[in-house]
Design an enzyme around this catalytic site. Structure first.
Site, short mmCIF file in Angstrom:
data_model
loop_
_atom_site.label_atom_id
_atom_site.label_comp_id
_atom_site.label_asym_id
_atom_site.label_seq_id
_atom_site.Cartn_x
_atom_site.Cartn_y
_atom_site.Cartn_z
N GLY B 61 0.83 -1.19 0.00
CA GLY B 61 0.00 0.00 0.00
C GLY B 61 0.86 1.25 0.00
N GLY B 63 1.35 5.39 1.36
CA GLY B 63 1.17 6.05 2.64
C GLY B 63 2.30 5.72 3.61
N HIS B 64 3.32 5.01 3.13
CA HIS B 64 4.46 4.63 3.98
C HIS B 64 5.76 5.25 3.48
CE1 HIS B 64 1.61 1.92 5.66
NE2 HIS B 64 1.51 1.22 4.54
N ASP B 117 -2.07 -8.32 0.61
CA ASP B 117 -0.87 -8.34 -0.22
C ASP B 117 -0.59 -9.75 -0.71
OD1 ASP B 117 0.65 -5.55 0.00
OD2 ASP B 117 -0.28 -5.97 1.92
N HIS B 227 -0.41 0.62 9.95
CA HIS B 227 -1.66 1.12 9.38
C HIS B 227 -2.61 1.55 10.48
CE1 HIS B 227 -0.10 -2.12 6.76
NE2 HIS B 227 -0.27 -1.21 5.84
#
Lengths: 216, 340
Positions: B61, B63-64, B117, B227
């Protein structure tokens, strides 16, 4: 057996799923924040926005192709767990009626076979069953109820109504479960007290399949 | 829900616009995979094709940042596949990435161990094998010690330790090792890497218009996931030393790390915690390790695997041997990690 569910019914279900997820995305995302990673509603919204942008062109296809396109869009745009699970549900849903023409509806027998195909793939993809605090806790009892009612001779709307009720009971049962699959499984006892977001969204999805059915 | 202090346009376009900006900003390193399957979610290293080697694909994902895209470049990852925020990519871009980096020696997919994932990367790998006869092997990173006990390591999630496992695998591939060797090195690094985090605020999601979860001002959550997955204990924010002490205990016990060990340490910001605080935390990490007779071989302090604007940090320890030292020291050049 006569075709009780028209092509228009299957289009209407998709048309109704689009505003539904926009209305409910925050609720599902909030359920997910409690035990997961807070993206379930938003991700479904991303997926169904893609569906909305193509629906007019897909409407002219037969039921199988329409639902396959919807599933592929969800698979492509959503990602995460919801992408493969919701995506596979729609991609497989039309397989039992893939030989039908673009305006043909389906019989009650065929509808039951379609739900069977769509729900079975979710168990396979997620390598999961009931009791693990996932969407299977909604879907598997719903499917069992649908099959039982259909075998007992109920018309499809009555049978689907029983499936929805069984699905809701299954959803409610996730509240007191310890998760053993998905992100919530890391929480152990702390997931207890919260509904599973996937079980919640699939319960409402089944309800749309039910409500859009014409009365017998 | 606190007001967003983020800069974006349409929240539904934020990931694609980030990728577009990143590809332009770092064009000396990467380019977009413009195949239909890639869906604009794959960046490929400009090094790909210069030599035959095992392809390294990382992803997950978004956002990291700088995880994962920041580590595509020379002698590190060859391509990155990016999903929506906190959400794994879909199968087609995973497939596209395998195709983009394969030179006939096979491809290794490396990503954090999350159910979504695993499903999507596996489906992408199957497609690459079925359609193009590309050999794809996967390694899922499992470094977060609080997410499951060591005897259930298969259930552990991947956090900042991703960096260590990707770096080791990238170096092994760059050295010309075969696919089985690359996987072995990656799994070895995975096995000896342990992390744990603490958060003092939630990250924010633009499309949600606010924070992921509620947290009282002044609270912290020990063991929280990257998350925002709930951790092991919520309480009032404590001193850096006390927080580090509480986190180091389960990390050290896990492997366990013992007297005489040499370790690589990452003190990682989850986004909003400044370098000042991170170094205060590292000071305590170093004290504890010294007391235990464990030698710090090398340390990284900074944002390596973040959760957007989350206040918090994580600690990662990797127990080293000569081979892992060689892999982690191996020169590499990427936009967000370079060493000579």
């Amino acid at each position: 057996m006569a075709e009780t569910l028209s092509k228009e019914y299957f289009v209407k279900v998709i048309e109704d799923l689009i505003p539904w997820i926009e209305d409910r995305k925050e609720y599902f995302t909030d359920l997910d924040s409690a035990i997961g990673d807070a993206d379930h509603g938003i991700n479904l919204s991303i997926g169904f926005r893609e569906v909305a942008s193509h629906l007019d062109e897909w409407k002219n296809e037969n039921v199988a192709t329409l639902y396959k396109n919807v599933g592929k869009a969800l698979l492509d745009k959503v990602g995460g767990s919801a992408g493969p699970l919701y995506g596979s549900f729609f991609m497989k849903f039309g397989v039992p009626v893939k030989k039908k023409g673009p305006d043909e509806g389906v019989t009650d027998d065929e509808f039951v076979a379609m739900m069977d195909k769509a729900i079975s793939i979710i168990q396979k993809r997620g390598k999961s069953t009931t009791g693990e605090k996932t969407m299977n806790d909604t879907l598997m009892p719903a499917l069992d109820a649908l099959k039982a009612a259909h075998a007992a001779g109920d018309d499809i709307k009555t049978a689907m109504g029983k499936a929805v009720e069984a699905g809701k009971a299954g959803l409610e049962s996730t509240r007191n479960m310890v998760a053993t699959k998905g992100r919530a499984m890391r929480l152990g006892e702390r997931a207890v007290g919260h509904l599973d977001p996937g079980a919640a969204s699939t319960a409402e999805m089944l309800e749309i399949f039910y409500k859009d059915m014409p009365d017998a | 829900m606190a007001k967003l202090k983020r800069l974006f346009n349409d929240p539904y376009q934020i990931v694609d616009e980030m990728i577009e900006g990143y590809a332009k900003a770092h064009k000396q390193y990467v380019h977009m995979d413009d195949s239909e399957e890639a869906q604009g979610r794959v960046l490929v290293s400009n090094e790909v094709g210069k030599k035959d080697k095992v392809g390294i694909v990382i992803g997950g994902g978004t956002g990291h940042e700088p995880m994962f895209l920041g580590y595509v470049g020379k002698n590190f990852a060859d391509a990155v596949v990016m999903g929506n925020i906190n959400t794994s990519p879909s199968p087609d871009p995973c497939y596209a990435a395998a195709k983009a980096v394969d030179t006939g020696k096979g491809v290794v997919f490396l990503y954090g161990n999350y159910a979504g994932d695993v499903m999507n990367f596996d489906m992408g790998a199957e497609e690459a094998e079925d359609e193009d006869d590309i050999v794809v092997k996967s390694v899922t990173v499992k470094d977060d010690v609080v997410s499951a006990p060591r005897d259930k390591r298969e259930d552990r999630r991947g956090v900042a330790g991703d960096f260590i496992v990707f770096k080791a695998a990238g170096a092994a591939a760059a050295m010309g090792k075969g696919i089985d060797e690359v996987v072995r090195v990656a799994e070895k690094a995975n096995e000896v890497t342990c992390s744990m985090g603490v958060a003092m605020s939630s990250s924010t999601i633009p499309a949600k218009g606010g924070t992921i979860f509620e947290m009282e001002d002044g609270d912290m959550e020990i063991g929280m996931g990257i998350h925002g997955e709930p951790g092991v204990r919520r309480g009032k924010i404590d001193t850096a030393d006390n927080v580090v002490d509480e986190m180091m205990e389960p990390i050290l016990k896990d492997l366990p790390f013992e007297k005489g060990d040499e370790v690589y340490v990452i003190v990682n910001s989850l986004g909003a915690t400044p370098l000042m605080d991170l170094h205060v935390c590292f000071r305590r990490v170093a004290q504890i390790l010294e007391e235990k007779g464990i030698t710090v071989y090398k340390t990284l302090v900074g944002p390596f695997a973040t959760s957007m604007d989350m206040a918090g940090m994580s600690i990662t320890l990797t127990k080293l041997d000569d081979e892992l030292k060689e892999m982690l020291d191996y020169p590499c050049d990427t936009p967000y990690f370079t060493q000579f």
